[in-house]
Enzyme design. Structure first.
Site, PDB file in Angstrom:
ATOM      1  CG  HIS A   1       2.191  -2.280 -17.295  1.00 46.87           C
ATOM      2  ND1 HIS A   1       3.445  -1.747 -17.503  1.00 46.87           N
ATOM      3  CD2 HIS A   1       1.830  -2.831 -18.481  1.00 46.87           C
ATOM      4  CE1 HIS A   1       3.806  -1.953 -18.752  1.00 46.87           C
ATOM      5  NE2 HIS A   1       2.835  -2.606 -19.378  1.00 46.87           N
TER       6      HIS A   1
ATOM      7  CG  ASP B   1       5.382  -0.601 -14.746  1.00 46.29           C
ATOM      8  OD1 ASP B   1       4.642  -1.203 -13.955  1.00 46.29           O
ATOM      9  OD2 ASP B   1       5.211  -0.606 -15.978  1.00 46.29           O
TER      10      ASP B   1
ATOM     11  CB  SER C   1       4.589  -4.452 -21.391  1.00 47.17           C
ATOM     12  OG  SER C   1       4.094  -3.278 -21.955  1.00 47.17           O
TER      13      SER C   1
ATOM     14  N   GLY D   1      16.134  14.223   1.671  1.00 46.27           N
ATOM     15  CA  GLY D   1      15.271  15.233   2.280  1.00 46.27           C
ATOM     16  C   GLY D   1      15.547  16.643   1.802  1.00 46.27           C
TER      17      GLY D   1
END
Length: 534
Positions: free
Chosen positions: A137, A173, A249, A307
């Site tokens: 981000h 992220d 960040s 799955g």
């Protein structure tokens, strides 16, 4: 006057030597400091203080500032464009076209003038040849990325790969940048799995557009999910109270050994505050290490796929499985043609081990599957009915949006069916006291057992509650109910529907046509319905 002088003398620590008639000025504070500085406690504090200072000096050079520029369009909005279509029509009708244009002008032209938008974040140098980890981000949608080292040297950065948050497939992220430099200072990776709650940590970054900033705190918690605060699916965050703000960040969370144990990613805020409230989150270093090779090689992260749908093992199931405490992942559904189905994993299995790693809970299993190489065959240990342990081999597939959607659809369909069955069972349980009769559909085996013709229809009585009106009327297990209130009974569904309707109508008695086992013919029986059944 003498009293004031005495107070001043005491306050200043003045001693009068009677033999010399001289004043001796004593520094009480100095004496206290001298005493403190030679005390064992102070020496411990001083060593700890110096250790932190040295730690910061060693690690700061590997934490960088990241500046981004984005060419975004800007144009001035005309007075006219501030009007809604309804208001524009109203004013135009009132003023007329000429006056309207004079007051409100024309719409602004559509040829837009770009104006760069800048952003600030942090990053960590993880290799001496210029690879830098940060948050996606921080650099997302940017057109230009610049890395500034603590020594003020600037480098243009290339985006090597990213693992965007907010999708079903990805979610850490994290992003990887590369600058053209050699011999850079780096931070070694620490083992975030070994972190303990309460352990000291240091956060380094460039918050609020300030130069490099260092803060200290502790590990407040581990294994925090990110979905509550963001779209980060694979967060498994370290929570810390080391002050982290906007701009931190992508920066470093460091343990006292000077190892990188997390990438600072997001903060929780409260009320109108957008700053630090003592709750920050960092992506664990182990997870960063796991995605780093794929970011270098592929520019993205491809995750393993089993799955299955999963649920936690609760205390009741753990007790049934003879576990000391809840652990493992309960399989709530298996996708058709998935790696799990092909390996023989079944619904209601409890997965307790995957690829040699003991599974703590569904979130843990999701993470270990996600970082396992696609196409790799691994051993999975499951606990099945009667506490049987089975070892299965599964060849992992690739996690894709299509596979996720397919599994979710199948799980939803299964859940719908379960709800229907649960509802039917509930209705049947509610009806079980209906005149004291328990019934079920006819089967070939039942027909043969009780001597009925193969084309008979109705429901078979499996149990008659002791002391019930039905028992007093002579109805026994094996009796065949074929009519209720003159309506033919074809199967259990018809019987249940009629019984429910008659109960809702508060019938006081019901007429049944009943055949007895191994006898020819049948007869009508009137059964009074107890008030409790209505």
């Amino acid at each position: 006057m003498i009293l004031v002088l005495a107070v001043l003398i005491v306050a200043a620590g003045v001693i009068i030597d009677r033999d010399t008639n001289e004043f001796t000025l004593q520094t009480a504070i100095g004496q206290t400091n001298d005493t403190l500085q030679t005390s064992e406690d102070f020496l411990h504090l001083e060593r700890a203080n110096r250790a932190f200072i040295d730690l910061v000096a060693r690690t700061r050079p590997a934490v960088v500032q990241i500046t981004t520029k984005t060419e975004r369009a800007r144009r001035e909005e005309s007075q006219r464009e501030r009007l809604s279509p309804e208001d524009e029509k109203r004013f135009r009708d009132f003023f007329g076209d000429e006056l309207f244009r004079r007051f409100f002008g024309e719409r602004a032209p559509r040829n837009l003038n770009p104006e760069p938008v800048t952003g600030i974040g942090s990053g960590v140098i993880v290799s001496d040849d210029g690879y830098i980890l940060t948050n996606n981000h921080v650099i997302e949608r940017s057109d230009e990325i610049t890395v500034t080292l603590p020594n003020e040297k600037e480098y243009p950065a290339e985006l090597i790969g990213r693992d965007a948050a907010g999708t079903g497939v990805s979610g850490t992220d994290l992003a990887l940048l590369k600058i053209d430099a050699e011999g850079l200072p780096t931070l070694p990776f620490g083992d975030s799995d070994q972190l303990e709650v309460g352990e000291w940590v240091i956060a380094i970054g460039t918050p609020l557009n300030l130069s490099q900033t260092v803060t200290r705190g502790i590990v407040s918690a581990k294994g925090r999910a990110g979905g509550h605060f963001s779209g980060i699916k694979y967060g498994n965050f370290i929570q810390t109270d080391a002050p982290i703000n906007r701009g931190n960040s992508g920066g470093a969370l460091i343990n006292i050994r000077g190892e990188l144990i997390g990438i600072n990613t997001l903060i929780a805020t409260g009320g109108f505050s957008t700053g630090n409230i003592g709750i920050g989150f960092a992506v664990p270093s182990k997870m960063a290490q796991q995605v780093l090779p794929q970011l270098i090689k592929h520019g993205k992260v491809e995750r393993g796929w089993l799955g299955i749908g999963m649920k936690p093992v609760d205390s009741d199931l753990a007790k049934k499985l003879n576990f000391d405490a809840p652990r493992g992942a309960y399989v709530s559904g298996v996708s058709k043609n998935s790696p799990a189905e092909k390996a023989g994993i079944q619904r209601s299995d409890v997965i307790v081990e995957f690829n040699g790693e003991t599974i703590q809970n569904p979130k843990h299993l999701m993470h270990v599957v996600a970082v396992t190489e696609i196409g790799k065959s691994v051993e999975v240990t499951v606990i099945r009915e009667s506490n049987q342990e089975k070892r299965l081999t599964v060849k992992l597939g690739k996690r894709t949006e299509e596979a996720i959607a397919k599994l979710n659809a199948q799980l939803a369909e299964t859940e719908d069916i379960r709800s229907e069955v649960k509802g039917l069972r509930q209705k049947l349980n509610e009806l079980k006291a209906f005149a004291g009769l328990h019934v079920q559909n006819l089967t070939p085996a039942i027909v043969e057992r009780y001597g009925y013709a193969s084309d008979e229809k109705g429901v078979i009585v499996t149990q008659v509650e002791p002391g019930s009106i039905a028992e007093k009327k002579g109805i026994v297990p094996g009796s065949l109910i074929q009519e209720m209130e003159w309506t033919s009974i074809d199967n259990l569904e018809t019987y249940s529907r009629l019984a429910e309707r008659l109960t809702n109508e508060q019938k006081k008695q019901v007429l049944l046509y009943v055949k007895s086992p191994n006898e020819q013919g049948g007869g009508y029986v009137t059964i009074k319905i107890p008030t409790s059944d209505r």
